[in-house]
Scaffold this active site. Sequence first.
Site, PDB file in Angstrom:
ATOM      1  N   LYS A 132       0.817  -1.219   0.000  1.00 43.59           N
ATOM      2  CA  LYS A 132       0.000   0.000   0.000  1.00 43.59           C
ATOM      3  C   LYS A 132       0.851   1.269   0.000  1.00 43.59           C
ATOM      4  CE  LYS A 132      -0.645   0.195   5.024  1.00 43.59           C
ATOM      5  NZ  LYS A 132       0.122   1.421   5.247  1.00 43.59           N
ATOM      6  N   THR A 133       2.000   1.241   0.713  1.00 38.64           N
ATOM      7  CA  THR A 133       2.834   2.451   0.766  1.00 38.64           C
ATOM      8  C   THR A 133       3.380   2.782  -0.621  1.00 38.64           C
ATOM      9  OG1 THR A 133       3.435   1.898   3.041  1.00 38.64           O
ATOM     10  CG2 THR A 133       4.762   3.561   1.944  1.00 38.64           C
ATOM     11  N   ASP A 175      -3.656   7.399   4.516  1.00 40.99           N
ATOM     12  CA  ASP A 175      -3.196   6.038   4.789  1.00 40.99           C
ATOM     13  C   ASP A 175      -3.921   5.489   6.023  1.00 40.99           C
ATOM     14  OD1 ASP A 175      -1.705   3.724   4.624  1.00 40.99           O
ATOM     15  OD2 ASP A 175       0.068   4.567   5.603  1.00 40.99           O
ATOM     16  N   GLU A 176      -4.022   4.164   6.124  1.00 35.34           N
ATOM     17  CA  GLU A 176      -4.635   3.492   7.291  1.00 35.34           C
ATOM     18  C   GLU A 176      -6.007   4.071   7.613  1.00 35.34           C
ATOM     19  OE1 GLU A 176      -3.307   0.909   8.287  1.00 35.34           O
ATOM     20  OE2 GLU A 176      -1.128   0.999   8.324  1.00 35.34           O
ATOM     21  N   GLN A 205      -7.854  -5.017   9.373  1.00 39.50           N
ATOM     22  CA  GLN A 205      -6.766  -4.641  10.275  1.00 39.50           C
ATOM     23  C   GLN A 205      -7.149  -3.452  11.162  1.00 39.50           C
ATOM     24  OE1 GLN A 205      -2.536  -5.177   8.859  1.00 39.50           O
ATOM     25  NE2 GLN A 205      -3.511  -5.017   6.863  1.00 39.50           N
ATOM     26  N   ARG A 236       1.752 -11.196  10.215  1.00 40.22           N
ATOM     27  CA  ARG A 236       3.101 -10.634  10.412  1.00 40.22           C
ATOM     28  C   ARG A 236       4.166 -11.643   9.954  1.00 40.22           C
ATOM     29  NH1 ARG A 236       1.700  -6.354   9.629  1.00 40.22           N
ATOM     30  NH2 ARG A 236      -0.275  -7.410   9.298  1.00 40.22           N
TER      31      ARG A 236
END
Length: 679
Positions: A36-37, A222-223, A253, A614
């Site tokens: 995503k970044t 973002d997020e 998330q 993770r």
Amino acid sequence: MATEVSVANKLNPRQHIAVHYIDGPCLVLAGAGSGKTSVITRKIAYLIQQCDMPARHIAAVTFTNKAAREMKERVSKLVNGAAARGLTVSTFHNLGLNIIRRELKHLGYKSGFTIFDAEDAGSLLKEIMLKDGDMDTDLVQSVQNQISNWKSGLVEPQQALEHAQSSGEQTWALIYERYNKALRAYNAVDFDDLIRLPSQLFATNAEALGRWQQRIRYLLVDEYQDTNSSQYQLVKQLIGDRGALTVVGDDDQSIYAWRGARPENLSLLKEDFPTLEVIKLEQNYRSTARILKVANELIAHNPHDFDKTLWSDLGMGEPLRLLRCSTEDAESERVATEIITQRLRRQCKFRDFAVLYRGNHQSRLLELKLQHHQIPYNISGGTSFFARAEIKDVMGYLRLLVNPTDDNAFLRIINTPRRHIGTGTLEALAHYATDREVSLLAACDEVGLQTVLPKKGLERLREFSLWLSRVRDNCHNNEPVAAIREMVEDIDYEGWLYQNTSSPTVAEKRMDNVWTLIDSIRNSLEKHEDETASNEERVNQAVSRLMLQDLLDRQEEEDVTDRVQLMTLHASKGLEFPHVYLIGMEEELLPHRNSIEENNIEEERRLTYVGITRAQKTLTMSLAATRKQFGEKVDTLASRFLAELPDEDIEREGFAPVSKEQLEKKGAETFSSIKKLFD
């Protein structure tokens, strides 16, 4: 200037669509590890380089300074310095702070306003509650949390009062009103105000809103699943009817409901922006296909407005493992020895391992086991030395000694220890100082102050000012460290700690921290000895160096060292590790007891999903058959989430007797790994 090829380079088909879509509002539903970044940073580059949008009209916001730093660094590699000039990449709160600074006149604040951190705000609330007399100050944290929720939900004191359903709720709403008035009197804001005040301004001032809409012509967030009501409102206000918006988020998330996050904000986008384009990023670049299969099956038990299925081309990978140990002691011992043997078998580093858990208390036993086996480790989220209350208190005195205009330091220490100077006195002092355009400390000695304060309050303020002046003279004219020690003894800070700390042992440890701070001042003065400098200059320099020390410590903490990483599931979000241990897979631990009682299982499932995703190569989960509670050993129940995982992808151990052949096979594998080290 970078070419179109460089912006699109290494993007998969869905990422490519997300980067190049600018025809309206866009939601990029980005699964864990889906890059995503890269989408956000490359979209910024695309807007600047291919759409001819000046960087000064683009803003990208996220939630942490670390994430903002990483985003800035990535953009700088895609866009050259001149083209990127004026670009805003910041946290929500930094964006709010910039708006407040530029709109001080409209908001009614003076320049140099103070930002209260959580501890400053808590102290102010305690003072207000003490003044009200019959209010239990043990409730300060609860009141503070409620006020934060009200502010993040854009609920004003009058609304809170109108909706109060009991006398207790009315009292809290009145405290909220007094708290806001006190902040205003001190020319101060708290953390939640950094979003609330800009949103309020834009709702009532069309001119200011138009100015910021003209300034920010494209917004990237973002997020997005972590936004609260006030942040969502601010985004809507800045965008208006233009739809020049890209948000990136993942409803699976969203794990911060306890601090106001609303995953439903993703769904609200469809209502508020009917032309919303939804683009799903489902290819995961982090984990094996088996880890993703298990994660997908778990999270499928939650309801979804947006369905997605993560996939990977990194191969199926090893089965996940589930270890059932007899006790929590045996569980920690097993994890420690596993890390030793797996490190040998796989020829990897300690830093390739992470142990994740639901609550901080779970790390204590694990630390002892790791220390026993001489395994280096690092715990994320530990309290910085300079973030401790006792250090901030003494540093407040030192800051005011070297900078008498530091109003935030003045407010922190004026009643620490308590000097019976009430909030009414301090509010009147703040109004007087603001009108006179002087610092709070300077205002204490002005003749005109007696016209706005009663005699007793005035005497106490002047007594404090005179005492601080004597301390400053002592520092400058005699041995500085001795003068500082004398200052700490003079206010009986040690006695105050013993009165306000949970136990004498805790008070003693906190006082030891104060002496450590004073020793560090001595060391700093000795290390930077300058015969030409006055005592005043030397003390000022020493305190300035200490104020920078916390930043240096944090930088050192971020250095990559060869240590096993221990952290809560919340702290692990956004990180990745080759080998992950997820411990305490038991009812009342994961899902947590509070969440079970509050029927908030969906968020606990998302938290478990975050933990699973993770892992890059291997994931080992564990639980204890018995665990001590209040000194008694009790049987545990396996987490309900384990029953939601596919049996065929998990190897279970400890649920049935281990055969002789299995033990021999495991021993042979370990011996073979050790032998390879010497070959």
